[in-house]
Design a protein around this motif. Structure first.
Motif, short mmCIF file in Angstrom:
data_model
loop_
_atom_site.label_atom_id
_atom_site.label_comp_id
_atom_site.label_asym_id
_atom_site.label_seq_id
_atom_site.Cartn_x
_atom_site.Cartn_y
_atom_site.Cartn_z
N UNK A 264 7.98 5.23 -14.79
CA UNK A 264 6.66 4.74 -15.19
C UNK A 264 6.32 3.52 -14.34
N UNK A 265 5.10 3.50 -13.77
CA UNK A 265 4.70 2.43 -12.86
C UNK A 265 3.43 1.75 -13.38
N UNK A 285 -4.04 7.00 -16.83
CA UNK A 285 -2.75 7.58 -16.48
C UNK A 285 -2.92 8.65 -15.39
N UNK A 286 -2.13 8.53 -14.36
CA UNK A 286 -2.09 9.50 -13.27
C UNK A 286 -0.66 9.98 -13.08
N UNK A 287 -0.50 11.29 -12.94
CA UNK A 287 0.82 11.85 -12.67
C UNK A 287 0.87 12.31 -11.22
N UNK A 292 4.77 8.52 -13.30
CA UNK A 292 3.68 8.32 -14.24
C UNK A 292 3.07 6.96 -13.92
N UNK A 293 1.82 6.96 -13.44
CA UNK A 293 1.19 5.74 -12.95
C UNK A 293 0.08 5.33 -13.90
N UNK A 294 0.16 4.12 -14.39
CA UNK A 294 -0.84 3.62 -15.34
C UNK A 294 -1.69 2.59 -14.60
N UNK A 301 -3.12 4.30 -3.59
CA UNK A 301 -2.89 5.73 -3.53
C UNK A 301 -1.44 6.01 -3.92
N UNK A 302 -1.19 7.00 -4.78
CA UNK A 302 0.16 7.23 -5.31
C UNK A 302 1.21 7.50 -4.25
N UNK A 303 0.80 7.91 -3.07
CA UNK A 303 1.78 8.26 -2.05
C UNK A 303 2.66 7.07 -1.66
N UNK A 304 2.17 5.82 -1.84
CA UNK A 304 2.99 4.67 -1.44
C UNK A 304 4.23 4.55 -2.32
N UNK A 305 4.14 5.01 -3.58
CA UNK A 305 5.32 4.95 -4.45
C UNK A 305 6.37 5.97 -4.00
#
Length: 786
Positions: A264-265, A285-287, A292-294, A301-305
């Motif tokens: 969870x981020x 919330x974005x998956x 799981x990104x809040x 952008x989620x790709x950095x995680x």
């Protein structure tokens, strides 16, 4: 100085010597007359190891380590004088809690350490424990003291006896349990080895080593305290057996392997609001893959995680991956605070839910700087910079930076007075926290690799001489293997320089007139320059490891300009067939530079710093010499400090011999294709943040090819005889965040003189104003020279 002058000086000094001794005696007595009645000043403790079987070096090491354990410590001294105690005494008892006397007594001074504060038995026990922890089980310790003139010193004697060694190390049975099996497999790299001396410190390190291995195998809740090393000293012959076991009371959860479940981020965690900033508004919330990104603002952008975090759902917990992930997140340069927590999973047995809390830095920032600078060429000036930064330009933690600057350098006095320098320009750079390349490059480092693109422009105006327009574009990569080594590769580096507003005065100096001969070096400064090609640099350093006695710094660089293009076009400048691009003769050369530095820690607050700098540039094909922008220069505040910046060489060439030269002539910068520089400097802490230095610098530059206008400038087998040498002393104010430096230097070897007459020791005369004016150079700078 004559014999009579020398004798007179010695006679004067002999009269001052008794007075100096009386002052020192009075100084020492003044520190004891203020002591309480019946007490003495404690001047330190001394440990003597009595053992004929130990080597002298080993005894001295033991004595030094044990003396560091003694308490209390005596009053600090400098050159044998307890200055801080003296300040405490002369200040007297302040009548109020403020003012000069209170400051002098409590801030500058320190109270006396009394012998009544020393517990001889306690210190003797400390020494005894130290010896036993090192394997000297039959050690005997005694304590005494010696006193004189109300000063007392504690004396400790240790008779260690024979040291016990390790006979055998026994690890847990690999079939007893999965945990015992993992511990057993670590024995191959054990720090506990047969025949080595018993040492409690090594045993503690071994427990930490095993714990680290277990953490990397998924034993999240294990810790070193669950390990026990039993020592059996009854096996005889001054030997011990060591048995590594897991304590029976170790909890069950510490014996289990854990895996990662939910990740969870929270990318917008607020330090100020704490847990209150963790909210779940609708649509927040974005998956993305295993994450799981809040983040309702969709800040990143989620790709950095996925590029930054090493953990994925179902992975066995690994402490190395844990630390690498945190290092990479911090290394992004986007977050000012990174927090990570693990909790037992409610849905998966032996599972861990990982929570990441990130506090972003301000997205945009604006910084304004004003700098002041000076150099040994008597140029003084200032520079103003305005820097704007966007830390998340395209929502992928990209850093976009734009900088504009302007500066002025003025020579108030000297031969170049009036030839002031103005600089204005700007630079724009974009850094991506990843490799942008058509070729996939694997990365598993704790440091985020970067791709960087830069475009810059600078206009430099040298009053009464010329102006230069300089354009530069770079595209390349930066990455680190670890905290010691760093790489930078520019696959494209283009530099174009176009001169403007060249004055008649400079044209006469460069191309000659009725009284001046042509100067090829000056001509190259105002030539159009086109330099393109890849560049690479590698840096290694361990100077951040303060406990090391020897630390090193090395930087090597390689510059390959125009080589492929020159080969394809068949360029031959020497043969009279130079090639051009865009109507400009492009540069073709190979250039290498190596900067090696060694730092030797001599003691508390003192060190010896040395540097060797070697640079070689070989022009070929389309060039007969390196372009001015890539040539080497020597002399100045961070180089050979006894000579004006950029005034040495090349070789034995002396610009003072030029036809038409006078004390009012313009002094051009001297440049070369080859460089050798040697420096060594003794540094010592004089008082608190005040440091001093004594240094010797040597070096020169040379040309690869002969230049008729500069005789003696070409490299030859006599290059060592052409080294310039200078020496001097320095004073530094080391404020941790800033170092202010003043170096005073003078030459002892001048390479432009005829052979056999280059050393000038016999000419040194500090009492002569003319010699001081011509030879002493003052360098005021910020930071250490190397």
């Amino acid at each position: 100085m004559t014999y009579r002058q020398t004798a007179q000086t010695m006679k004067t000094n002999s009269k001052l010597l008794p007075l100096l001794l009386l002052l020192l005696i009075g100084y020492g007595c003044s520190n004891t007359k203020y002591l309480p009645e019946g007490d003495m000043l404690y001047v330190g403790g001394e440990v003597t190891v009595q053992d004929s079987t130990l080597a002298k070096k080993q005894r001295k090491t033991m004595e030094k380590e044990m003396e560091a354990l003694l308490r209390p410590r005596p009053n600090r001294s400098f050159l044998g004088l307890k200055f801080k105690l003296y300040m405490y005494n002369i200040a007297g008892e302040p009548t109020k809690d403020s003012g000069f006397r209170h400051w002098l007594r409590n801030k500058v001074g320190e109270p006396p350490v009394l012998f009544s504060q020393v517990d001889l038995d306690y210190n003797a026990d400390v020494i005894q424990n130290y010896a036993e922890n090192k394997g000297y089980y039959k050690a005997r310790t005694s304590a005494d003291s010696v006193s004189k003139n109300r000063r007392s010193k504690a004396m400790y004697t240790l008779s260690p006896g024979r040291q016990y060694t390790i006979r055998k190390v026994i690890f847990p049975d690999s079939t007893a349990s999965p945990l015992d099996s993992v511990i057993n497999r670590t024995k191959r790299r054990s720090l506990l080895r047969k025949g080595e001396p018993y040492d409690l410190g090594v045993i503690k390190d071994e427990r930490d080593r095993i714990d680290q291995r277990l953490k990397n195998q998924g034993y999240f809740y294990f810790n070193p305290d669950y390990l026990l090393v039993r020592v059996d000293s009854t096996v005889g012959n001054y030997q011990v057996d060591l048995r590594v076991i897991v304590k029976p009371e170790t909890p069950e959860k510490a014996r289990q392997v854990y895996t990662i479940n939910n990740i969870v981020i929270y990318p917008n965690y607020s330090l100020k609001n704490g847990q209150d900033s963790i909210q779940y508004p609708e649509g927040s919330v974005t998956y993305y893959k295993d994450f799981k990104i809040i983040d309702s603002a969709r800040t990143f952008r989620p790709i950095i995680y996925d590029r930054t975090l090493f953990f994925h759902k179902g992975d066995i917990y690994n402490r190395r991956d844990h630390n690498l992930s945190l290092n990479r997140l911090v290394n992004l340069g986007t977050f000012k605070f990174v927090k990570n927590e693990f909790y037992p999973s409610d849905s998966v047995k032996n599972g861990l839910d990982a929570y990441y809390y990130f506090t972003p830095m301000p997205k945009k920032s604006l910084r304004f700087e004003i700098l002041g600078k000076t150099n040994s060429a008597n140029y003084n000036g200032s520079e103003a910079n305005v820097n704007w930064m966007h830390r998340n330009a395209f929502k992928g933690a990209e850093q976009l930076t734009a900088t504009v600057f302007g500066g002025l350098e003025v020579q108030v006095s000297g031969q170049n007075k009036g030839y002031n320098i103005y600089r204005v320009g700007g630079e724009t750079s974009l850094i991506w926290p990843r490799f942008i390349s058509p070729i996939h490059i694997a990365d598993s480092s704790a440091y985020v690799p970067r791709t960087k693109a830069t475009i810059s422009y600078e206009y430099q105006k040298r009053i009464k001489l010329y102006a230069l327009n300089s354009f530069r574009a770079q595209f390349g990569y930066l990455w680190k293997d670890n905290r010691h080594s760093e790489h930078q590769l520019n696959v494209g580096d283009i530099n174009y320089v176009n001169p403007a507003n060249v004055t008649r005065e400079y044209l006469d100096m460069a191309y000659g007139n009725d009284t001046l001969e042509p100067n090829v070096a000056l001509q190259r400064v105002i030539e159009k320059q086109l330099i393109f090609g890849p560049t690479y640099s590698y840096t290694f350093t361990n100077t951040m490891e303060k406990r090391r006695k020897h630390t090193f710094y090395y930087k090597g660089s390689l510059d390959l300009a125009g080589n492929l293009t020159g080969l394809i076009m068949g360029a031959d400048a020497k043969g009279g067939d130079p090639k051009t691009l865009l109507n400009v003769q492009f540069s073709q050369f190979v250039k290498m530079e190596h900067d090696f530095r060694h730092y030797l820690k001599l003691g508390e607050g003192s060190s010896l710093a040395s540097r060797v700098n070697i640079g070689v540039g070989m022009p070929w094909g389309n060039s007969t010499a390196l372009p001015y922008l890539r040539q080497f220069f020597i002399g100045g505040t961070n180089s050979i400090r006894a000579f004006r910046a950029r005034s040495i060489g090349p070789g034995s060439y002396d610009f003072r011999n030029e036809e038409g030269y006078s004390e009012n002539s313009f002094l051009p910068d001297q440049s070369g294709d080859i460089k050798l520089e040697l420096n060594t400097e003794y540094r010592a802490q004089l008082y608190n943040f005040i440091h001093g230095a004594v240094f010797v610098d040597a070096g020169n530059i040379w040309l690869w090819n002969e230049d008729p206008a500069r005789p003696g400038a070409q490299i030859s087998d006599k290059f060592l005889s052409e080294l310039a040498v200078g020496t001097g002393v320095g004073l530094r104010l080391d404020l941790d965040f800033l170092v202010l430096r003043l170096d005073v230097a003078f030459p002892v070897r001048k390479p432009w003189r005829e052979e056999g007459n280059r050393w000038v020791f016999d000419e040194i005369d500090f009492s002569t104003k003319t010699w001081r004016r011509e030879n002493i150079v003052y360098n005021l700078a910020i930071g250490y020279p190397f």
